[in-house]
Design a protein around this motif. Structure first.
Motif, mmCIF file in Angstrom:
data_model
loop_
_atom_site.group_PDB
_atom_site.id
_atom_site.type_symbol
_atom_site.label_atom_id
_atom_site.label_comp_id
_atom_site.label_asym_id
_atom_site.label_seq_id
_atom_site.Cartn_x
_atom_site.Cartn_y
_atom_site.Cartn_z
ATOM 1 N N LYS A 198 3.228 10.794 -9.043
ATOM 2 C CA LYS A 198 2.285 10.924 -10.377
ATOM 3 C C LYS A 198 1.764 12.299 -10.439
ATOM 4 O O LYS A 198 1.756 13.131 -11.272
ATOM 5 C CB LYS A 198 1.564 9.863 -10.684
ATOM 6 N N ALA A 199 1.063 12.384 -9.266
ATOM 7 C CA ALA A 199 0.221 13.393 -9.126
ATOM 8 C C ALA A 199 0.945 14.862 -9.216
ATOM 9 O O ALA A 199 0.744 16.063 -9.588
ATOM 10 C CB ALA A 199 -0.541 13.654 -7.887
ATOM 11 N N LYS A 200 2.077 14.682 -8.315
ATOM 12 C CA LYS A 200 3.118 15.604 -8.562
ATOM 13 C C LYS A 200 3.820 16.027 -9.616
ATOM 14 O O LYS A 200 4.764 16.863 -9.895
ATOM 15 C CB LYS A 200 4.162 15.753 -7.074
ATOM 16 N N LYS A 201 3.823 15.056 -10.834
ATOM 17 C CA LYS A 201 4.482 14.920 -11.867
ATOM 18 C C LYS A 201 5.852 14.763 -11.645
ATOM 19 O O LYS A 201 6.861 15.402 -12.478
ATOM 20 C CB LYS A 201 4.166 16.217 -12.664
ATOM 21 N N TRP A 217 0.984 -1.073 0.153
ATOM 22 C CA TRP A 217 0.151 -0.124 -0.044
ATOM 23 C C TRP A 217 0.876 1.254 -0.040
ATOM 24 O O TRP A 217 0.540 2.356 -0.579
ATOM 25 C CB TRP A 217 -0.739 -0.067 1.412
ATOM 26 N N GLU A 275 6.930 9.748 -14.437
ATOM 27 C CA GLU A 275 5.823 9.403 -15.381
ATOM 28 C C GLU A 275 4.819 8.174 -15.107
ATOM 29 O O GLU A 275 5.357 7.234 -14.724
ATOM 30 C CB GLU A 275 6.571 9.317 -16.672
ATOM 31 N N LEU A 282 2.328 1.802 -3.686
ATOM 32 C CA LEU A 282 1.245 2.196 -4.441
ATOM 33 C C LEU A 282 0.760 3.729 -4.057
ATOM 34 O O LEU A 282 0.566 4.533 -5.130
ATOM 35 C CB LEU A 282 -0.038 1.477 -4.582
ATOM 36 N N TYR A 283 0.709 4.238 -2.719
ATOM 37 C CA TYR A 283 0.486 5.470 -2.428
ATOM 38 C C TYR A 283 1.633 6.417 -3.065
ATOM 39 O O TYR A 283 1.178 7.353 -3.489
ATOM 40 C CB TYR A 283 0.156 5.637 -0.988
ATOM 41 N N ARG A 341 3.531 5.953 -5.406
ATOM 42 C CA ARG A 341 3.579 6.094 -6.760
ATOM 43 C C ARG A 341 2.472 7.071 -7.427
ATOM 44 O O ARG A 341 2.729 8.057 -8.145
ATOM 45 C CB ARG A 341 3.279 4.747 -7.377
ATOM 46 N N ARG A 342 1.431 6.973 -6.604
ATOM 47 C CA ARG A 342 0.169 7.931 -7.263
ATOM 48 C C ARG A 342 0.481 9.356 -6.830
ATOM 49 O O ARG A 342 0.339 10.422 -7.396
ATOM 50 C CB ARG A 342 -1.163 7.246 -6.455
ATOM 51 N N TYR A 343 1.168 9.544 -5.626
ATOM 52 C CA TYR A 343 1.515 10.940 -4.848
ATOM 53 C C TYR A 343 2.691 11.394 -5.851
ATOM 54 O O TYR A 343 2.426 12.637 -6.355
ATOM 55 C CB TYR A 343 2.209 10.841 -3.577
#
Length: 206
Positions: free
Chosen positions: A200-203, A190, A206, A193-194, A196-198
């Motif tokens: 990606k959201a902050k760019k 978890w 990629e 994954l968290y 990685r999403r964070y």
């Protein structure tokens, strides 16, 4: 000397009389003696206290649950006997109390406590059943052998109980360890994954 003679010699040594326990009891003091005894065992005791002017000593025999098996106020000399109902820790307590005008001298207490084969009166048994001395000794050895067998059976039962407890504890520890590992793996997954999403959201990735 063959093994049979050696066996009877050892049994005779085990049957030898044991000296009574003797100790001093100070005024306004309480002393207790504890002993673990098996189930369905006859316990006898003889006690005697030296003179103590102005002192009153009470005697109480109790089990671990507080049940009074024998009690005597102002105990001086006497006997007690009881049969155990279960394996337990039994306690014999002498409590000394001063009365008005009493002297502060210590009292000497003598206690001879026996249980099992030692507590049985084979002289009375011989008279009741009209047994010969050799028959009395054989009966004594038979009772002693039964007592030893019962002790071994009890130790075996305790060993099995402890083994079952160890196996149960081992199983619980193993399951708890597996559960902890699964929790850690789930938490790590978890977290990855968290993050990685964070990112990606902050760019940031990629």
């Amino acid at each position: 000397m063959d093994m049979t003679n050696i066996f009877f010699l050892l049994l005779s040594i085990c049957l030898a009389n044991v000296d009574a326990l003797m100790f001093h009891l100070s005024p306004n003091q309480k002393k207790c003696l504890k002993e673990e005894i098996h189930k369905d065992v006859l316990v006898t005791g003889n006690y005697e206290l030296s003179d103590g002017p102005g002192q009153k000593t009470n005697l109480a025999v109790t089990d671990s649950k507080g049940h009074i098996l024998y009690s005597k106020e102002d105990a001086r000399k006497g006997k007690f006997a009881f049969t155990t109902e279960e394996y337990d820790m039994f306690e014999v307590c002498f409590e000394s109390k001063m009365v008005a005008g009493g002297q502060g001298a210590d009292r000497e207490v003598t206690l001879d406590m026996k249980h099992g084969v030692e507590a049985k009166s084979y002289d009375d048994l011989a008279k009741a059943e009209k047994l010969k001395p050799l028959e009395v000794e054989l009966r004594r050895l038979e009772d002693l052998s039964k007592s030893i067998v019962d002790d071994f059976a009890y130790m075996r039962a305790r060993e099995e109980e402890m083994r079952d407890t160890n196996e149960s504890t081992h199983s619980r520890v193993m399951y708890f360890s597996l559960f902890s590992m699964l929790c850690l793996l789930g938490l790590a997954t978890w977290q990855v994954l968290y993050l990685r999403r964070y990112f990606k959201a902050k760019k940031l990735i990629e």
